[in-house]
Design a protein around this motif. Structure first.
Motif, short mmCIF file in Angstrom:
data_model
loop_
_atom_site.label_atom_id
_atom_site.label_comp_id
_atom_site.label_asym_id
_atom_site.label_seq_id
_atom_site.Cartn_x
_atom_site.Cartn_y
_atom_site.Cartn_z
N ASP A 60 0.49 -1.42 -0.09
CA ASP A 60 -0.03 0.03 0.40
C ASP A 60 0.92 1.36 0.22
O ASP A 60 0.19 2.59 -0.72
N ALA A 61 1.76 1.30 0.91
CA ALA A 61 3.00 2.35 0.57
C ALA A 61 3.46 3.12 -0.48
O ALA A 61 3.49 4.58 -0.43
N SER A 62 3.39 2.43 -1.24
CA SER A 62 4.09 2.68 -2.24
C SER A 62 4.04 1.76 -3.66
O SER A 62 3.65 2.86 -4.50
N ARG A 63 2.16 1.70 -3.71
CA ARG A 63 1.57 1.35 -5.01
C ARG A 63 0.95 2.34 -5.76
O ARG A 63 0.37 3.94 -3.79
N ALA A 64 1.22 2.76 -6.74
CA ALA A 64 0.08 3.68 -7.49
C ALA A 64 -1.81 3.58 -7.11
O ALA A 64 -2.00 2.21 -6.94
N PHE A 65 -1.53 4.98 -6.51
CA PHE A 65 -3.20 5.21 -6.65
C PHE A 65 -3.90 4.65 -8.09
O PHE A 65 -3.75 4.16 -8.71
N GLY A 66 -5.13 3.81 -7.28
CA GLY A 66 -6.13 3.22 -8.08
C GLY A 66 -6.00 1.97 -8.51
O GLY A 66 -6.85 0.81 -9.05
N THR A 67 -4.56 0.70 -8.34
CA THR A 67 -4.61 -0.28 -8.63
C THR A 67 -3.90 -1.09 -7.55
O THR A 67 -3.23 -0.48 -6.64
N SER A 92 -2.32 -8.99 4.88
CA SER A 92 -1.86 -7.69 3.88
C SER A 92 -2.76 -6.45 3.69
O SER A 92 -2.58 -5.26 2.78
N LEU A 93 -3.56 -7.08 4.07
CA LEU A 93 -5.17 -6.01 4.59
C LEU A 93 -4.90 -4.95 6.14
O LEU A 93 -4.29 -5.80 7.51
N ARG A 94 -5.49 -4.40 5.94
CA ARG A 94 -4.90 -3.20 7.29
C ARG A 94 -5.71 -3.88 8.36
O ARG A 94 -6.91 -3.93 7.83
N ALA A 95 -5.63 -3.83 9.10
CA ALA A 95 -6.34 -4.11 10.62
C ALA A 95 -8.04 -3.53 10.47
O ALA A 95 -9.07 -4.57 10.40
N THR A 203 -8.45 1.15 -3.19
CA THR A 203 -7.96 -0.08 -3.57
C THR A 203 -7.08 -0.53 -2.58
O THR A 203 -6.74 -1.48 -2.71
N GLU A 204 -7.08 0.20 -1.33
CA GLU A 204 -6.20 -0.64 0.17
C GLU A 204 -6.89 -1.25 0.50
O GLU A 204 -6.92 -2.21 1.80
N ALA A 205 -8.49 -1.17 0.37
CA ALA A 205 -9.79 -2.60 1.43
C ALA A 205 -9.36 -3.87 0.39
O ALA A 205 -10.92 -4.42 0.82
N ILE A 206 -9.38 -3.41 -0.92
CA ILE A 206 -9.07 -5.46 -1.51
C ILE A 206 -8.00 -5.56 -1.93
O ILE A 206 -7.44 -4.72 -2.39
N LYS A 207 -7.86 -7.26 -1.02
CA LYS A 207 -6.37 -7.69 -2.62
C LYS A 207 -6.76 -8.97 -3.49
O LYS A 207 -8.00 -9.27 -3.14
#
Length: 214
Positions: A60-67, A92-95, A203-207
């Motif tokens: 998440d910290a370095s991935r492009a927005f929307g990916t 890989s999901l935040r708490a 896009t941080e909420a779905i893996k």
């Protein structure tokens, strides 16, 4: 949807043809929505959560927005052989997203997932004992989405996340129906419409699980 029936059938048949046509149209709309929420291209339909930029392994910290981010299955053309891969996907999901997370996959993949066992031989799939509650896998609810990809090289057959947070559905509640008894003599047409849109919101909420060696 544009079902139609003859005037004679509406008058003579022993069941309510109009209600049956509307029910059939609603089912067709539901199927179209389900497919679009997964892979729709956004043209006169929702944009599916798998229809964005190609998912990457970047965190998440370095991935492009929307990916979206994926975790590889460690198998070139099969589901993981180690449960560690599923744990990697879960964490890989935040708490904040794990609290309301669920799995999403199709029935064929689901049949394989149900066979996973822990080191004591206990199935990790747990059927619900409460009506209206979903079954769980590794402690998280499972949603069956018929339009998810099948297991194949480089496919994304399993998604995990907080879909309420990650995917926005804009839905105009209810159906709108127009009855046309003029256009085609002897027939009654029913124009059934429902407006709905959808797009990835966070896009941080779905893996995703990717079928790949790495």
């Amino acid at each position: 949807a544009k079902p139609q029936a003859s005037e004679e059938s509406l008058d003579d048949l022993f069941f309510n043809v109009e209600d049956w046509l509307i029910t059939s149209a609603t089912e067709a709309l539901d199927q179209g929505e389900g497919a679009a929420f997964v892979s729709g291209n956004g043209t006169k339909k929702p944009t599916g959560f798998l229809a964005g930029p190609t998912p990457v392994a970047t965190a998440d910290a370095s991935r492009a927005f929307g990916t979206l981010q994926y975790v590889a299955s460690a198998q070139a053309a099969a589901l993981p052989t180690s449960l560690d891969t599923f744990y990697d996907l879960i964490y890989s999901l935040r708490a904040r997203y794990r609290r309301n997370a669920s799995w999403a996959t199709n029935k064929l993949t689901l049949a394989s997932v149900r066979k996973y066992k822990d080191t004591t031989g206990q199935y990790l799939w747990q059927p619900t004992i409460t009506a209206g509650q979903p079954d769980t896998f590794m402690g998280y609810p499972v949603a069956e989405l018929e339009d998810m990809p099948v297991v194949a090289a480089n496919a994304f057959p399993i998604a995990f996340g907080d879909f309420k947070e990650g995917y926005l559905i804009a839905d105009r509640v209810g159906l709108r129906m127009t009855r046309d008894e003029i256009t085609t003599p002897g027939f009654v047409k029913f124009y059934v419409r429902r407006r709905v849109g959808g797009k990835l919101r966070n896009t941080e909420a779905i893996k995703l699980l990717k079928i790949a060696a790495s």
